[in-house]
Design a protein around this motif. Structure first.
Motif, short mmCIF file in Angstrom:
data_model
loop_
_atom_site.label_atom_id
_atom_site.label_comp_id
_atom_site.label_asym_id
_atom_site.label_seq_id
_atom_site.Cartn_x
_atom_site.Cartn_y
_atom_site.Cartn_z
N ALA A 199 57.94 60.99 35.96
CA ALA A 199 57.83 62.35 35.68
C ALA A 199 57.39 62.51 34.35
O ALA A 199 56.94 63.41 33.67
N VAL A 200 58.55 62.10 34.07
CA VAL A 200 58.95 62.33 32.64
C VAL A 200 58.10 61.81 31.89
O VAL A 200 58.23 62.63 30.79
N LEU A 201 58.25 60.58 31.76
CA LEU A 201 57.50 59.91 30.99
C LEU A 201 55.30 59.89 31.10
O LEU A 201 54.76 60.94 29.29
N LEU A 202 55.29 60.89 32.42
CA LEU A 202 53.86 61.40 31.85
C LEU A 202 54.05 62.62 31.76
O LEU A 202 52.91 63.07 30.86
N ARG A 203 54.79 64.05 31.89
CA ARG A 203 54.80 64.84 31.44
C ARG A 203 54.91 64.98 29.94
O ARG A 203 54.45 66.27 28.93
N GLY A 204 56.08 64.33 29.42
CA GLY A 204 56.85 64.28 27.59
C GLY A 204 55.01 63.68 27.01
O GLY A 204 55.12 64.72 26.02
N ILE A 205 54.88 63.25 27.30
CA ILE A 205 53.45 62.33 26.95
C ILE A 205 52.22 63.42 26.61
O ILE A 205 51.62 63.85 25.52
N ASP A 206 52.70 64.26 27.56
CA ASP A 206 51.39 65.00 28.06
C ASP A 206 51.70 66.80 27.12
O ASP A 206 50.70 67.40 26.65
N ALA A 207 52.86 66.74 26.80
CA ALA A 207 53.56 67.87 26.77
C ALA A 207 53.35 67.80 25.17
O ALA A 207 53.35 68.62 24.04
N LEU A 208 53.22 66.79 23.83
CA LEU A 208 53.36 66.25 23.25
C LEU A 208 52.23 66.03 22.99
O LEU A 208 52.42 66.64 21.28
N LYS A 209 51.18 66.67 23.75
CA LYS A 209 50.18 66.11 23.15
C LYS A 209 49.08 67.62 23.45
O LYS A 209 47.98 68.36 23.56
N THR A 210 49.55 68.42 23.48
CA THR A 210 49.08 70.33 24.48
C THR A 210 48.30 70.96 22.71
O THR A 210 49.34 70.86 21.94
N PHE A 211 47.42 71.16 23.03
CA PHE A 211 46.42 71.65 22.14
C PHE A 211 45.67 73.38 22.80
O PHE A 211 46.10 74.30 22.01
N ASP A 212 45.16 72.93 23.84
CA ASP A 212 44.64 74.08 24.65
C ASP A 212 45.38 75.09 24.56
O ASP A 212 44.85 76.54 24.17
N LEU A 269 51.37 57.58 16.16
CA LEU A 269 52.13 56.41 16.41
C LEU A 269 54.32 57.38 16.80
O LEU A 269 54.45 56.45 17.19
N ILE A 270 53.98 58.51 16.32
CA ILE A 270 55.22 58.93 16.67
C ILE A 270 54.79 59.28 18.95
O ILE A 270 55.75 58.96 19.57
N ILE A 271 53.42 59.28 18.98
CA ILE A 271 53.38 59.23 19.95
C ILE A 271 53.65 57.80 21.13
O ILE A 271 54.05 57.92 22.22
N ILE A 272 53.42 57.12 19.99
CA ILE A 272 53.46 55.76 20.59
C ILE A 272 54.61 55.06 20.42
O ILE A 272 55.53 54.65 21.64
N GLY A 273 55.86 55.76 19.60
CA GLY A 273 57.35 55.22 19.62
C GLY A 273 57.67 56.47 20.82
O GLY A 273 58.49 55.62 21.71
N ALA A 274 57.39 56.94 20.83
CA ALA A 274 58.34 58.48 22.36
C ALA A 274 57.84 57.58 23.44
O ALA A 274 58.44 57.76 24.46
N MET A 275 56.57 57.17 23.39
CA MET A 275 56.05 56.42 24.98
C MET A 275 56.95 54.89 24.66
O MET A 275 57.40 54.33 26.06
#
Length: 314
Positions: A238-251, A296-302
């Motif tokens: 849950a943390v992995l899925l939601r964390g990556i999604d929150a990191l990319k929030t735009f809309d 690269l930040i997203i890859i590092g977080a993943m």
């Protein structure tokens, strides 16, 4: 007089030719061959945009991606990484938004999942009501809360007035805009975390809970020492899925604050910053640089969250 009987030999089976080596190879690798077309298609969709963005980040492309541009090497990366007025504040807001939203969503999602874990009367209606925020699109949610938090006609300030509290700037305030957008994100995406954790809770065995209850463990002790360790793999997902999604929030951010993340860039994250460079200022080289760094930040977080998931499995 004895009679001699002769037994006929069974007919010989026809000789089959030896199976070709390529047929054996195909049979051994059939699972990869069936998946190969889809893998190639997905790889093409990922590799080409990433390669094109990487190329643009090394040029001074602006105005139009078809316009003539010169190769500038790593100059864009140096300019972006030394930009303390827009880039690094955007990095800070991105980290703040992601961490704060993730913490609240996980805590509230866990609480909701625990409440829905045991059957009760009307649980179906409660589950439907909790999952309602997931039905709306993020843009519609952003516009709805923008009206609710309007400082003049918004319902939020009217409710505060009933309790004698003065009107608040909410999204209009320089220091309150980011917490308000975090609240909006938490409101919409906490049900998703709760749904994932609820699925994990329903799959747990009842025996450890019963053993801890017989031993006299309290509710908190059972949660702390039994439920939470058993739920840790699901919690990590849950943390992995939601964390990556929150990191990319735009809309949600763009729907509530518009271009630049507001007049003072109060909610300008890396996504909003890169969008503004591309579509407001047409600085494609610089925006591509920001996107590559963000990637690269997203890859590092993943990688960090995946490593944490492997530790949880152990």
């Amino acid at each position: 007089m004895a009679t001699i009987t002769t037994t006929k030999k069974p007919p010989r089976a026809p000789e089959t030719p030896e199976t070709p080596a390529w047929v054996l190879w195909v049979n051994d690798h059939r699972k990869w061959l069936f998946a190969a077309p889809a893998m190639v298609f997905v790889a093409a969709l990922l590799v080409f945009p990433l390669a094109w963005t990487g190329y643009l980040s090394l040029t001074d492309a602006e105005g139009s991606v078809r316009a003539d541009s010169d190769f500038v090497g790593l100059r864009n990366y140096v300019d972006v990484l030394t930009d303390v007025e827009r880039f690094w504040p955007a990095v800070g807001r991105t980290a703040t938004f992601t961490v704060a939203a993730l913490v609240f969503e996980v805590v509230l999602g866990m609480a909701i999942a625990l409440l829905l874990w045991r059957p009760f009367k009307g649980e179906r209606w409660v589950r439907v009501a909790i999952l309602m925020p997931l039905v709306a699109t993020p843009v519609a949610v952003g516009m709805m809360w923008r009206l609710i938090f309007d400082p003049n006609i918004g319902m939020a300030n009217q409710v505060l007035g009933w309790f004698g509290i003065g009107p608040q700037p909410w999204l209009a305030g320089q220091h309150s805009a980011l917490p308000t957008t975090i609240f909006i994100d938490v409101w919409q995406w906490t049900p998703m975390v709760a749904l994932i954790l609820l699925a994990g809770l329903t799959s747990l065995s009842e025996e450890p809970q019963e053993a801890a209850r017989i031993d006299g463990a309290s509710t908190w002790q059972r949660f702390r020492h039994v439920t939470l360790p058993l739920l840790m793999p699901t919690l990590t997902v849950a943390v992995l899925l939601r964390g990556i999604d929150a990191l990319k929030t735009f809309d949600i951010l763009y729907a509530t604050k518009g271009r630049g993340g507001g007049s003072f860039h109060e909610v300008e994250t890396l996504n909003v910053y890169a969008y503004g460079l591309s579509f407001d200022y047409n600085e494609y080289g610089v925006s591509s640089t920001v996107l590559i760094i963000f990637f690269l930040i997203i890859i590092g977080a993943m990688w960090a969250l995946t490593a944490r998931r492997k530790e949880a499995r152990r």
